[in-house]
Design a protein around this motif. Structure first.
Motif, short mmCIF file in Angstrom:
data_model
loop_
_atom_site.label_atom_id
_atom_site.label_comp_id
_atom_site.label_asym_id
_atom_site.label_seq_id
_atom_site.Cartn_x
_atom_site.Cartn_y
_atom_site.Cartn_z
N VAL A 171 109.05 20.60 -19.23
CA VAL A 171 108.49 20.64 -20.56
C VAL A 171 106.80 20.89 -20.30
CG1 VAL A 171 107.61 19.10 -22.57
CG2 VAL A 171 110.05 18.68 -21.41
N ARG A 172 106.51 21.66 -21.03
CA ARG A 172 104.94 22.03 -21.20
C ARG A 172 104.18 21.22 -22.18
NH1 ARG A 172 102.08 25.29 -17.73
NH2 ARG A 172 103.06 27.16 -16.95
N CYS A 173 103.01 20.70 -21.65
CA CYS A 173 102.21 19.81 -22.49
C CYS A 173 100.87 20.54 -22.43
CB CYS A 173 102.34 18.35 -22.31
SG CYS A 173 103.66 17.72 -22.20
N GLY A 174 100.61 21.73 -22.94
CA GLY A 174 99.36 22.38 -22.93
C GLY A 174 99.54 23.07 -21.37
N ARG A 175 98.58 22.71 -20.41
CA ARG A 175 98.58 23.11 -19.22
C ARG A 175 99.23 22.43 -18.29
NH1 ARG A 175 92.64 24.42 -17.68
NH2 ARG A 175 93.60 23.82 -15.54
N LEU A 176 99.89 21.01 -18.47
CA LEU A 176 100.47 20.21 -17.80
C LEU A 176 101.95 20.50 -18.02
CD1 LEU A 176 98.79 16.77 -19.09
CD2 LEU A 176 98.39 18.20 -16.94
N VAL A 177 102.73 20.35 -16.71
CA VAL A 177 104.16 20.49 -16.52
C VAL A 177 104.64 19.09 -16.38
CG1 VAL A 177 105.95 21.63 -15.52
CG2 VAL A 177 103.88 22.89 -15.71
N ARG A 178 105.65 18.60 -17.12
CA ARG A 178 106.33 17.48 -17.17
C ARG A 178 108.08 17.70 -17.11
NH1 ARG A 178 102.29 16.22 -15.33
NH2 ARG A 178 100.50 14.99 -16.23
N TYR A 179 108.46 16.66 -16.43
CA TYR A 179 109.86 16.68 -16.11
C TYR A 179 110.49 15.49 -16.91
CZ TYR A 179 108.53 20.14 -12.78
OH TYR A 179 107.91 21.35 -12.39
N SER A 180 111.71 15.73 -17.59
CA SER A 180 112.47 14.44 -18.03
C SER A 180 113.12 14.17 -17.15
CB SER A 180 113.30 15.03 -19.32
OG SER A 180 114.40 14.14 -19.42
N PRO A 181 113.45 12.61 -16.59
CA PRO A 181 114.12 12.21 -15.54
C PRO A 181 115.61 12.52 -16.02
CG PRO A 181 112.51 10.77 -15.97
CD PRO A 181 112.37 11.73 -16.99
N ASN A 182 116.02 12.41 -17.43
CA ASN A 182 117.29 12.68 -17.89
C ASN A 182 117.72 14.18 -17.41
OD1 ASN A 182 117.90 10.09 -18.75
ND2 ASN A 182 116.80 10.41 -20.51
N ASP A 183 116.79 15.08 -17.79
CA ASP A 183 117.19 16.60 -17.54
C ASP A 183 117.28 16.71 -16.01
OD1 ASP A 183 117.05 17.03 -20.22
OD2 ASP A 183 114.91 18.04 -20.07
N LEU A 184 116.68 15.88 -15.33
CA LEU A 184 116.92 16.20 -13.93
C LEU A 184 118.26 15.51 -13.39
CD1 LEU A 184 113.37 14.87 -12.61
CD2 LEU A 184 114.24 17.25 -12.85
N ARG A 185 118.66 14.73 -13.98
CA ARG A 185 119.95 13.97 -13.64
C ARG A 185 121.00 14.98 -14.24
NH1 ARG A 185 117.33 9.53 -15.59
NH2 ARG A 185 116.68 8.14 -14.22
N ARG A 186 120.80 15.59 -15.29
CA ARG A 186 121.91 16.57 -15.77
C ARG A 186 121.84 17.90 -14.82
NH1 ARG A 186 120.75 14.30 -20.76
NH2 ARG A 186 118.97 15.89 -21.02
N TRP A 187 120.84 18.06 -14.29
CA TRP A 187 120.57 19.38 -13.53
C TRP A 187 121.36 19.12 -12.11
CZ3 TRP A 187 118.26 20.33 -8.62
CH2 TRP A 187 118.12 21.59 -8.37
N ILE A 188 121.04 17.99 -11.58
CA ILE A 188 121.50 17.70 -10.35
C ILE A 188 123.33 17.86 -10.64
CG2 ILE A 188 122.16 15.62 -8.71
CD1 ILE A 188 119.19 14.94 -9.14
N ASP A 189 123.69 17.10 -11.67
CA ASP A 189 125.18 17.15 -12.10
C ASP A 189 125.66 18.67 -11.96
OD1 ASP A 189 125.31 14.41 -11.76
OD2 ASP A 189 125.04 14.24 -14.13
N VAL A 190 125.10 19.66 -12.62
CA VAL A 190 125.56 20.93 -12.59
C VAL A 190 125.39 21.66 -11.25
CG1 VAL A 190 124.66 23.17 -13.70
CG2 VAL A 190 124.86 21.07 -14.97
N GLN A 191 124.40 21.16 -10.19
CA GLN A 191 124.16 21.95 -8.95
C GLN A 191 125.24 21.43 -7.99
OE1 GLN A 191 121.95 24.28 -8.97
NE2 GLN A 191 121.79 23.75 -11.10
#
Length: 70
Positions: A42-62
């Motif tokens: 997720v972009r918040c202006g210049r900041l980049v952040r990550y959702s823990p739930n998205d990271l968990r789903r990404w792990i499941d896909v990988q």
């Protein structure tokens, strides 16, 4: 109480996301901004952040091998 507050966090920074994925912050950055990025962020202006739930789903896909191997 701190664990409960931590589980309600919506977004984490790159260092926290890298720790969650057990990779270096440099590797996380490469995964985030590769030509066809697969790691959600997720972009918040210049900041980049990550959702823990998205990271968990990404792990499941990988996930490969074991019972999940198709």
């Amino acid at each position: 109480m701190q664990n409960q507050a931590r589980s309600n966090v919506l977004l984490v920074n790159a260092r926290e996301a890298a720790t969650m994925l057990a990779v270096s912050p440099r590797k996380l950055w490469a995964m985030t901004f590769e030509e066809t990025p697969s790691l959600p962020y997720v972009r918040c202006g210049r900041l980049v952040r990550y959702s823990p739930n998205d990271l968990r789903r990404w792990i499941d896909v990988q996930r490969k091998g074991g019972d999940n191997d198709e």
